[in-house]
Scaffold this motif. Structure first.
Motif, PDB file in Angstrom:
ATOM      1  N   GLY A  15       0.792  -1.224   0.000  1.00 15.46           N
ATOM      2  CA  GLY A  15       0.000   0.000   0.000  1.00 15.46           C
ATOM      3  C   GLY A  15       0.821   1.270   0.000  1.00 15.46           C
ATOM      4  N   ASP A  16       2.155   1.142  -0.063  1.00 17.88           N
ATOM      5  CA  ASP A  16       2.985   2.342  -0.041  1.00 17.88           C
ATOM      6  C   ASP A  16       2.665   3.229  -1.230  1.00 17.88           C
ATOM      7  OD1 ASP A  16       4.208   1.587   2.212  1.00 17.88           O
ATOM      8  OD2 ASP A  16       6.136   1.043   1.315  1.00 17.88           O
ATOM      9  N   PRO A  17       2.524   4.548  -1.022  1.00 16.90           N
ATOM     10  CA  PRO A  17       2.247   5.443  -2.139  1.00 16.90           C
ATOM     11  C   PRO A  17       3.453   5.546  -3.049  1.00 16.90           C
ATOM     12  CG  PRO A  17       2.700   6.690  -0.156  1.00 16.90           C
ATOM     13  CD  PRO A  17       2.638   5.244   0.245  1.00 16.90           C
ATOM     14  N   PRO A  18       3.242   5.831  -4.330  1.00 15.89           N
ATOM     15  CA  PRO A  18       4.363   5.945  -5.258  1.00 15.89           C
ATOM     16  C   PRO A  18       5.165   7.205  -5.014  1.00 15.89           C
ATOM     17  CG  PRO A  18       2.316   6.572  -6.323  1.00 15.89           C
ATOM     18  CD  PRO A  18       1.948   6.034  -4.970  1.00 15.89           C
ATOM     19  N   VAL A 280      -0.970  10.162   8.863  1.00 12.64           N
ATOM     20  CA  VAL A 280      -1.719   9.375   7.884  1.00 12.64           C
ATOM     21  C   VAL A 280      -1.978   7.992   8.467  1.00 12.64           C
ATOM     22  CG1 VAL A 280      -1.772   8.499   5.525  1.00 12.64           C
ATOM     23  CG2 VAL A 280      -0.528  10.618   6.038  1.00 12.64           C
ATOM     24  N   LYS A 281      -3.224   7.624   8.626  1.00 14.03           N
ATOM     25  CA  LYS A 281      -3.589   6.304   9.156  1.00 14.03           C
ATOM     26  C   LYS A 281      -3.664   5.338   7.974  1.00 14.03           C
ATOM     27  CE  LYS A 281      -6.272   8.894  12.509  1.00 14.03           C
ATOM     28  NZ  LYS A 281      -7.629   9.196  13.012  1.00 14.03           N
ATOM     29  N   VAL A 282      -2.513   4.765   7.637  1.00 13.42           N
ATOM     30  CA  VAL A 282      -2.389   4.015   6.390  1.00 13.42           C
ATOM     31  C   VAL A 282      -3.246   2.759   6.357  1.00 13.42           C
ATOM     32  CG1 VAL A 282      -0.091   4.902   5.863  1.00 13.42           C
ATOM     33  CG2 VAL A 282      -0.330   2.857   7.296  1.00 13.42           C
ATOM     34  N   ASN A 283      -3.668   2.270   7.502  1.00 12.67           N
ATOM     35  CA  ASN A 283      -4.496   1.063   7.544  1.00 12.67           C
ATOM     36  C   ASN A 283      -5.967   1.391   7.746  1.00 12.67           C
ATOM     37  OD1 ASN A 283      -4.100   2.000  10.177  1.00 12.67           O
ATOM     38  ND2 ASN A 283      -4.344  -0.051  11.066  1.00 12.67           N
ATOM     39  N   ALA A 284      -6.373   2.629   7.426  1.00 11.80           N
ATOM     40  CA  ALA A 284      -7.746   3.058   7.705  1.00 11.80           C
ATOM     41  C   ALA A 284      -8.769   2.153   7.038  1.00 11.80           C
ATOM     42  CB  ALA A 284      -7.935   4.508   7.255  1.00 11.80           C
ATOM     43  N   GLY A 285      -8.536   1.773   5.772  1.00 15.17           N
ATOM     44  CA  GLY A 285      -9.512   0.965   5.054  1.00 15.17           C
ATOM     45  C   GLY A 285      -9.696  -0.417   5.647  1.00 15.17           C
ATOM     46  N   GLU A 286      -8.590  -1.124   5.887  1.00 17.67           N
ATOM     47  CA  GLU A 286      -8.700  -2.478   6.436  1.00 17.67           C
ATOM     48  C   GLU A 286      -9.241  -2.453   7.856  1.00 17.67           C
ATOM     49  OE1 GLU A 286      -4.598  -3.999   8.041  1.00 17.67           O
ATOM     50  OE2 GLU A 286      -4.186  -2.899   6.186  1.00 17.67           O
ATOM     51  N   LEU A 287      -8.864  -1.430   8.623  1.00 19.16           N
ATOM     52  CA  LEU A 287      -9.347  -1.316   9.993  1.00 19.16           C
ATOM     53  C   LEU A 287     -10.848  -1.032  10.018  1.00 19.16           C
ATOM     54  CD1 LEU A 287      -8.593  -1.308  12.966  1.00 19.16           C
ATOM     55  CD2 LEU A 287      -7.958   1.096  12.746  1.00 19.16           C
ATOM     56  N   TYR A 318      -2.120   9.176  -1.066  1.00 17.15           N
ATOM     57  CA  TYR A 318      -2.310   7.978  -0.242  1.00 17.15           C
ATOM     58  C   TYR A 318      -3.523   7.143  -0.640  1.00 17.15           C
ATOM     59  CZ  TYR A 318       1.487   9.234   2.847  1.00 17.15           C
ATOM     60  OH  TYR A 318       2.737   9.507   3.347  1.00 17.15           O
ATOM     61  N   ARG A 319      -4.512   7.738  -1.274  1.00 16.59           N
ATOM     62  CA  ARG A 319      -5.671   6.997  -1.773  1.00 16.59           C
ATOM     63  C   ARG A 319      -6.302   6.127  -0.679  1.00 16.59           C
ATOM     64  NH1 ARG A 319      -6.231   7.146  -7.229  1.00 16.59           N
ATOM     65  NH2 ARG A 319      -7.540   5.275  -7.123  1.00 16.59           N
ATOM     66  N   LEU A 320      -6.578   6.730   0.453  1.00 17.51           N
ATOM     67  CA  LEU A 320      -7.234   6.001   1.542  1.00 17.51           C
ATOM     68  C   LEU A 320      -8.750   5.941   1.359  1.00 17.51           C
ATOM     69  CD1 LEU A 320      -5.279   7.361   4.649  1.00 17.51           C
ATOM     70  CD2 LEU A 320      -4.793   5.341   3.254  1.00 17.51           C
ATOM     71  N   MET A 321      -9.326   6.960   0.750  1.00 14.26           N
ATOM     72  CA  MET A 321     -10.779   7.011   0.644  1.00 14.26           C
ATOM     73  C   MET A 321     -11.379   5.897  -0.216  1.00 14.26           C
ATOM     74  SD  MET A 321     -12.049   9.140   2.695  1.00 14.26           S
ATOM     75  CE  MET A 321     -13.729   9.194   2.051  1.00 14.26           C
ATOM     76  N   PRO A 322     -10.759   5.466  -1.323  1.00 13.85           N
ATOM     77  CA  PRO A 322     -11.358   4.339  -2.051  1.00 13.85           C
ATOM     78  C   PRO A 322     -11.521   3.088  -1.192  1.00 13.85           C
ATOM     79  CG  PRO A 322      -9.777   5.458  -3.449  1.00 13.85           C
ATOM     80  CD  PRO A 322      -9.635   6.062  -2.078  1.00 13.85           C
ATOM     81  N   GLY A 341     -12.695  19.808  -0.957  1.00 10.85           N
ATOM     82  CA  GLY A 341     -11.767  19.323  -1.964  1.00 10.85           C
ATOM     83  C   GLY A 341     -12.456  18.875  -3.237  1.00 10.85           C
ATOM     84  N   THR A 342     -11.761  19.030  -4.345  1.00 10.61           N
ATOM     85  CA  THR A 342     -12.288  18.594  -5.637  1.00 10.61           C
ATOM     86  C   THR A 342     -11.965  17.133  -5.928  1.00 10.61           C
ATOM     87  OG1 THR A 342     -10.269  19.389  -6.716  1.00 10.61           O
ATOM     88  CG2 THR A 342     -12.119  20.922  -6.581  1.00 10.61           C
ATOM     89  N   LEU A 343     -11.115  16.522  -5.126  1.00  8.42           N
ATOM     90  CA  LEU A 343     -10.673  15.154  -5.391  1.00  8.42           C
ATOM     91  C   LEU A 343     -11.790  14.133  -5.221  1.00  8.42           C
ATOM     92  CD1 LEU A 343      -8.089  13.651  -6.191  1.00  8.42           C
ATOM     93  CD2 LEU A 343      -7.563  13.409  -3.755  1.00  8.42           C
ATOM     94  N   ILE A 344     -12.880  14.505  -4.589  1.00 11.47           N
ATOM     95  CA  ILE A 344     -13.999  13.580  -4.415  1.00 11.47           C
ATOM     96  C   ILE A 344     -14.513  13.069  -5.755  1.00 11.47           C
ATOM     97  CG2 ILE A 344     -15.699  15.450  -4.353  1.00 11.47           C
ATOM     98  CD1 ILE A 344     -17.309  13.802  -2.351  1.00 11.47           C
ATOM     99  N   VAL A 345     -14.346  13.859  -6.816  1.00 17.08           N
ATOM    100  CA  VAL A 345     -14.826  13.449  -8.138  1.00 17.08           C
ATOM    101  C   VAL A 345     -14.137  12.165  -8.599  1.00 17.08           C
ATOM    102  CG1 VAL A 345     -15.003  14.176 -10.557  1.00 17.08           C
ATOM    103  CG2 VAL A 345     -15.401  15.821  -8.720  1.00 17.08           C
ATOM    104  N   ARG A 346     -12.913  11.953  -8.178  1.00 19.37           N
ATOM    105  CA  ARG A 346     -12.186  10.726  -8.530  1.00 19.37           C
ATOM    106  C   ARG A 346     -12.945   9.476  -8.118  1.00 19.37           C
ATOM    107  NH1 ARG A 346      -7.446   9.609  -4.580  1.00 19.37           N
ATOM    108  NH2 ARG A 346      -9.306   9.042  -3.377  1.00 19.37           N
ATOM    109  N   ASP A 347     -13.668   9.551  -7.004  1.00 18.95           N
ATOM    110  CA  ASP A 347     -14.298   8.367  -6.423  1.00 18.95           C
ATOM    111  C   ASP A 347     -15.777   8.242  -6.775  1.00 18.95           C
ATOM    112  OD1 ASP A 347     -11.895   7.675  -5.291  1.00 18.95           O
ATOM    113  OD2 ASP A 347     -12.324   8.623  -3.362  1.00 18.95           O
ATOM    114  N   LEU A 348     -16.207   8.908  -7.837  1.00 20.38           N
ATOM    115  CA  LEU A 348     -17.614   8.837  -8.229  1.00 20.38           C
ATOM    116  C   LEU A 348     -18.115   7.406  -8.438  1.00 20.38           C
ATOM    117  CD1 LEU A 348     -18.531  11.794 -10.611  1.00 20.38           C
ATOM    118  CD2 LEU A 348     -19.794  10.972  -8.627  1.00 20.38           C
ATOM    119  N   PRO A 349     -17.376   6.528  -9.122  1.00 20.43           N
ATOM    120  CA  PRO A 349     -17.888   5.162  -9.297  1.00 20.43           C
ATOM    121  C   PRO A 349     -18.172   4.457  -7.972  1.00 20.43           C
ATOM    122  CG  PRO A 349     -16.096   5.581 -10.832  1.00 20.43           C
ATOM    123  CD  PRO A 349     -16.135   6.752  -9.898  1.00 20.43           C
ATOM    124  N   LEU A 350     -17.273   4.592  -6.999  1.00 16.72           N
ATOM    125  CA  LEU A 350     -17.492   3.961  -5.696  1.00 16.72           C
ATOM    126  C   LEU A 350     -18.672   4.596  -4.965  1.00 16.72           C
ATOM    127  CD1 LEU A 350     -13.835   3.450  -4.422  1.00 16.72           C
ATOM    128  CD2 LEU A 350     -15.573   1.658  -4.673  1.00 16.72           C
TER     129      LEU A 350
END
Length: 522
Positions: A15-18, A280-287, A318-322, A341-350
């Motif tokens: 899960g490390d960011p690029p 950054v809580k990198v394990n937010a999704g799995e937790l 970090y892409r934690l929200m997906p 933020g405008t980044l919410i548009v990225r996650d429209l499909p989800l």
């Protein structure tokens, strides 16, 4: 959540960011073992990210809070929205004993001079250094008529007879902002200190000619700007947070970065650290997935973006929200998101997938559309116009989007004209509802806003003291009056208050969401 329930993130995981480069600034005492990273991109210059593995992610809101929800999820602590104001390390800062010291050598607790607004005047007063930091930024040299030079970042502000002005104009594509030209003068005492008849200049480390306490800042000592030149390279620059919000740099009054209290319990300072040292809580999704599956979880509504914006710029890395949205979708758990933020548009499909199985509430925060006010109060966030573009995009994807008209600022954005203009823009963007929220000032934010108000609109200080004398919230009578005016305007434009759940479901006949590319972070 408690910060002693954190452990370090694992290096080199999938899960490390690029494009992340390990860095090693001192770790906060409250975050032992956290993985520390910086990123080699201009948008994150001077920022440090502490990657931790949280042990809990669904947080209960304190019972004393007035917010209308019980549970929250916050994948970040600290925010990457804010701007940076910095000066060269050799800049001489006026100490309270009349001597000067290079900015790079100042320390927290040092007593220096700042200014405060009192009535129609601004006076010199003693203040203290509350925080001290450095970063690397493109540098500019400002030369004054007496030969004084200042090296600063483009965002830095100095006091002129016409108010605070940035070193340069806003970058291309950004709203205009006040900036210095060779017709401007900078206010201060000059390098020779206060007027006493002593013609000798005050060199580095030497004492000024007379104490400044209570002296009125005079335009007679203003120094004309002669040149503003880019240095063509990045330099290490420094800044401080002070009790007055400003300080005297090379004899002129210089703005400092604002301060907030939310980081103090992490052994981080409340000003610069909040903006540049993000947990950054990198394990937010799995937790979250694990906590949603626990038998004790009752499936309550989860609110996101109510404390720290979950779609701040760092989310692009970090892409934690997906992961979070996928977990909420899979467990059909109702949720809402409030963002600038405008980044919410990225996650429209989800978001659409989640809305097919549960209630999803989407709201944008737009308190006003005056872009000069936005630049002064909310630096680093997307402009109000860009946020309203997001409302349009979400509406076109089938969502009924609400707008939280917050904050409404007493004496600044609560006029009939401001309310009318803002409500009209919200309606034109396709929002289904508008909910007004006058400014409330919690500890930390209260101190920052009070300092900002005293600098920018000193005539409003007595009114704010009266309005907020009883605490963080405005009087009920004021709130009712402003809310009524917003609702009257909303009815004129076809907006209304949302019924429970009204903004949380995609209509079944809505068109499929368009494919969306990730938005640029820079």
């Amino acid at each position: 959540m408690r910060w002693d329930n954190l452990s370090s993130a694992t290096h080199g995981g999938p899960g490390d960011p690029p494009e992340a480069a390990p860095a090693a600034p001192p770790l906060p005492l409250a975050l032992p073992g956290a993985v520390t990273r910086t990123f080699d991109t201009p948008g994150f210059a001077g920022m440090t990210f502490y990657e931790v593995r949280a042990r809990s992610i669904i947080n209960r809101v304190p019972g004393a809070s007035r917010v209308p929800f019980e549970w929250t999820v916050n994948p970040y602590r600290g925010c990457s929205h804010a701007c940076v104001y910095c000066l060269a390390g050799e800049t001489e800062i006026l100490l309270a004993d009349g001597h000067t010291r290079p900015l790079a050598e100042l320390r927290v607790g040092d007593e220096i001079y700042g200014t405060v607004a009192q009535g129609n005047h601004r006076r010199y007063v003693r203040t203290a250094v509350l925080a001290h930091w450095s970063t690397v930024k493109p540098a500019y040299r400002i030369t004054l008529e007496d030969g004084t030079t200042l090296t600063a970042s483009a965002d830095h502000r100095f006091l002129t007879p016409r108010g605070w002005k940035h070193v340069t104009a806003a970058p291309p594509g950004e709203p205009p902002r006040p900036y210095l030209t060779i017709t401007d003068s900078l206010l201060g005492i000059g390098r020779s200190g206060p007027t006493t008849g002593d013609p000798e200049r005050c060199g580095a480390g030497q004492a000024t000619a007379a104490p400044l306490d209570g002296t009125i800042l005079s335009s007679r000592t203003a120094l004309r700007v002669r040149r503003i030149e880019p240095q063509g390279r990045e330099l290490r620059l420094y800044d401080i947070t002070t009790g007055t919000g400003d300080f005297i740099a090379n004899g002129v009054v210089s703005h400092n970065c604002f301060a907030r209290n939310t980081h103090t319990y992490l052994d981080l300072d409340p000003g610069r650290d909040f903006d540049t040292r993000v947990i950054v809580k990198v394990n937010a999704g799995e937790l979250l997935r694990r906590e949603l599956a626990a038998p004790r979880w009752g499936g309550g509504h989860i609110a996101m973006g109510t404390n720290v914006d979950c779609y701040q710029r760092a989310e692009g890395r970090y892409r934690l929200m997906p992961q979070i949205l996928a977990a909420l979708r899979d467990f059909a758990n109702p949720f809402s998101i409030l963002t600038k933020g405008t980044l919410i548009v990225r996650d429209l499909p989800l978001l659409r997938q989640a809305a097919e199985v549960t209630q999803v509430g989407l709201s944008l925060s737009v308190g006003f559309v005056d872009e000069r006010m936005w630049r002064a109060v909310e630096p680093g966030t997307p402009s109000p116009r860009r946020r309203l573009d997001v409302v349009r995009t979400l509406r076109d994807a089938g969502f009924a989007v609400g707008v939280l008209m917050a904050p409404i600022l007493p004496g600044l954005t609560d006029t009939d004209d401001s309310i009318e203009e803002t409500v009209a823009a919200i309606a034109a963007a396709g929002a289904v509802s508008v909910t007004p929220l006058p400014l409330h000032l919690r500890p930390g934010a209260r101190q920052w806003y009070a300092a900002w108000l005293a600098r920018e609109f000193p005539g409003l200080v007595p009114r704010y003291r009266e309005l907020y004398g009883a605490g963080s919230y405005l009087p009920q009578a004021y709130q009712r009056e402003v809310t009524a005016r917003v609702r009257i305007a909303a009815r004129r434009y076809g907006l209304h208050r949302p019924a429970p759940g009204e903004t949380r479901q995609v209509p079944p006949d809505a068109a499929p969401a368009p494919a969306v590319e990730q938005l640029s972070l820079l």
